[in-house]
Every structure is written in C-alpha cells, then in structure tokens.
Scaffold this motif. Structure first.
Motif, PDB file in Angstrom:
ATOM      1  N   LYS A  69     -23.198   9.964  19.501  1.00  0.00           N
ATOM      2  CA  LYS A  69     -22.489  11.108  18.917  1.00  0.00           C
ATOM      3  C   LYS A  69     -21.139  11.389  19.593  1.00  0.00           C
ATOM      4  CE  LYS A  69     -25.624  11.602  16.046  1.00  0.00           C
ATOM      5  NZ  LYS A  69     -25.350  10.784  14.875  1.00  0.00           N
ATOM      6  N   VAL A  70     -20.888  10.727  20.701  1.00  0.00           N
ATOM      7  CA  VAL A  70     -19.625  10.948  21.428  1.00  0.00           C
ATOM      8  C   VAL A  70     -18.908   9.612  21.618  1.00  0.00           C
ATOM      9  CG1 VAL A  70     -20.336  13.081  22.581  1.00  0.00           C
ATOM     10  CG2 VAL A  70     -20.835  10.909  23.662  1.00  0.00           C
ATOM     11  N   LYS A 122     -19.080  24.620  22.963  1.00  0.00           N
ATOM     12  CA  LYS A 122     -18.680  24.008  21.692  1.00  0.00           C
ATOM     13  C   LYS A 122     -19.099  22.535  21.646  1.00  0.00           C
ATOM     14  CE  LYS A 122     -14.696  24.418  18.720  1.00  0.00           C
ATOM     15  NZ  LYS A 122     -13.310  24.818  18.625  1.00  0.00           N
ATOM     16  N   PHE A 123     -18.906  21.826  22.748  1.00  0.00           N
ATOM     17  CA  PHE A 123     -19.266  20.416  22.847  1.00  0.00           C
ATOM     18  C   PHE A 123     -20.771  20.236  22.665  1.00  0.00           C
ATOM     19  CE2 PHE A 123     -20.622  16.906  25.701  1.00  0.00           C
ATOM     20  CZ  PHE A 123     -20.020  15.845  25.040  1.00  0.00           C
ATOM     21  N   ASN A 125     -22.947  22.293  21.321  1.00  0.00           N
ATOM     22  CA  ASN A 125     -23.327  22.680  19.965  1.00  0.00           C
ATOM     23  C   ASN A 125     -23.089  21.527  18.990  1.00  0.00           C
ATOM     24  OD1 ASN A 125     -24.141  24.389  17.817  1.00  0.00           O
ATOM     25  ND2 ASN A 125     -22.008  24.897  17.394  1.00  0.00           N
ATOM     26  N   GLY A 126     -21.919  20.916  19.065  1.00  0.00           N
ATOM     27  CA  GLY A 126     -21.592  19.823  18.151  1.00  0.00           C
ATOM     28  C   GLY A 126     -22.517  18.629  18.308  1.00  0.00           C
ATOM     29  N   VAL A 127     -22.776  18.230  19.542  1.00  0.00           N
ATOM     30  CA  VAL A 127     -23.621  17.068  19.795  1.00  0.00           C
ATOM     31  C   VAL A 127     -25.062  17.352  19.365  1.00  0.00           C
ATOM     32  CG1 VAL A 127     -24.567  15.535  21.568  1.00  0.00           C
ATOM     33  CG2 VAL A 127     -22.153  16.190  21.659  1.00  0.00           C
ATOM     34  N   ASP A 129     -26.193  19.605  17.235  1.00  0.00           N
ATOM     35  CA  ASP A 129     -26.273  19.747  15.770  1.00  0.00           C
ATOM     36  C   ASP A 129     -26.305  18.378  15.100  1.00  0.00           C
ATOM     37  OD1 ASP A 129     -26.600  22.419  15.167  1.00  0.00           O
ATOM     38  OD2 ASP A 129     -24.459  22.830  14.979  1.00  0.00           O
ATOM     39  N   ALA A 130     -25.462  17.461  15.565  1.00  0.00           N
ATOM     40  CA  ALA A 130     -25.421  16.111  14.992  1.00  0.00           C
ATOM     41  C   ALA A 130     -26.741  15.375  15.229  1.00  0.00           C
ATOM     42  CB  ALA A 130     -24.251  15.324  15.580  1.00  0.00           C
ATOM     43  N   SER A 133     -29.429  16.815  12.963  1.00  0.00           N
ATOM     44  CA  SER A 133     -29.245  16.299  11.608  1.00  0.00           C
ATOM     45  C   SER A 133     -29.835  14.892  11.480  1.00  0.00           C
ATOM     46  CB  SER A 133     -27.754  16.286  11.251  1.00  0.00           C
ATOM     47  OG  SER A 133     -27.564  15.809   9.957  1.00  0.00           O
TER      48      SER A 133
END
Length: 162
Positions: A69-70, A122-123, A125-127, A129-130, A133
């Motif tokens: 994811k990164v 924020k970082f 949360n994004g990782v 969430d991905a 999913s």
C-alpha cells in the motif's frame, strides 16, 4: 472507566511492549510483566497479550501488506511507531473478529496523534483503509458479534436511502 477508554490504555501498553521488543529483541515476557503489572482486568490483559503475540508472530505478513500500500516508500523510511500501529491495526482487523474494523482503525489513528508524528494519523488512516478494502474484497475479513456493527450500519443506511 468506560470499556473503550480502558481498551485504548491497553493498546497503548501493547505499543510500548512492541516498541521495547523491536528495539531490544529480547525479554518479551519481562516487558509484558512490567508494562501490564497495573492491569487488573483479566479480559483486558488477555486482549493485550494476545494482540502482542499475534502482531509479533505475523510481523512479516503484515509488513508485506503495508508495503503493497506504500509503493513509493521503503519500509525503513516509515516511522517505527507508525509501523507498529499499522501492524497492530492489521492484526485487529484479521484476528479480532468481535472488534469492528472502524474501531481498530480509529484507535490506531488516535494513538498516533499522541505518540507519533504530525502526519502519522492521515498516513495510518490511508494505509489501514486500503488494507481493510482488500480484506473485504478478498473475503478475508471475518467479523462476528460486535465486529459486524459496521456492516449492519451500512446495510441499514442502504435500506433507508432506497
């Protein structure tokens, strides 16, 4: 003291143990004994210790999920506390069927606001969430009891909007 608040404290203690273990790579049990010495509730202690051992046991698997994811980041550039919180969050998503996914993600975000860098929330949360999913799409997300809370809210909202 509310159950949610107590669980946050337990997660913070788990983070402390994982950090100490990552830095020293030894004396895991003595770290657990020391950091959890003031935890009286057996269920809270069991949750914390289970989270520690499952996170450590699957560290490599979780790191691969994070790496996917990164893609623009190397793992050694990610702050250690962020990596630990991501591993803990992934562990809760996969192994703690009674904890709603959004709770696991929110807890990692909130703890990062106290213990990590300004951009960490924020970082993370994004990782997470991905990864959530991906787990949903691949059928790997197995939630029961309270863990279904998020799904049942979404279904109710969908019915109301029809």
């Amino acid at each position: 003291m509310s159950k949610v608040f107590k669980r946050r404290i337990i997660r913070e203690k788990v983070l402390q143990v994982l950090y100490a273990y990552d830095m020293n790579n030894d004396n895991l049990q003595s770290q657990i004994d020391e950091i959890f010495s003031d935890v009286d509730d057996d269920n809270d202690k069991k949750f914390g210790i289970s989270l520690i051992f499952k996170t450590i046991a699957e560290r490599n698997r979780f790191d691969e999920m994070i790496k996917s994811k990164v893609s623009n980041w190397e793992m050694d550039r990610i702050a250690l506390l962020d990596k630990l919180l991501l591993r803990m969050g992934i562990c809760e998503l996969i192994h703690f069927e009674d904890i709603p996914p959004k709770v696991s993600i929110n807890e990692a975000i909130e703890i990062s606001k106290t213990y990590s860098t300004a951009g960490s929330a924020k970082f993370i949360n994004g990782v997470l969430d991905a990864i959530l999913s991906n787990l949903k799409n691949s059928g790997q997300l197995k939630k029961t009891g309270r863990g279904l809370l998020d799904e049942s809210i979404q279904k109710k909202s969908a019915k109301k909007s029809e």
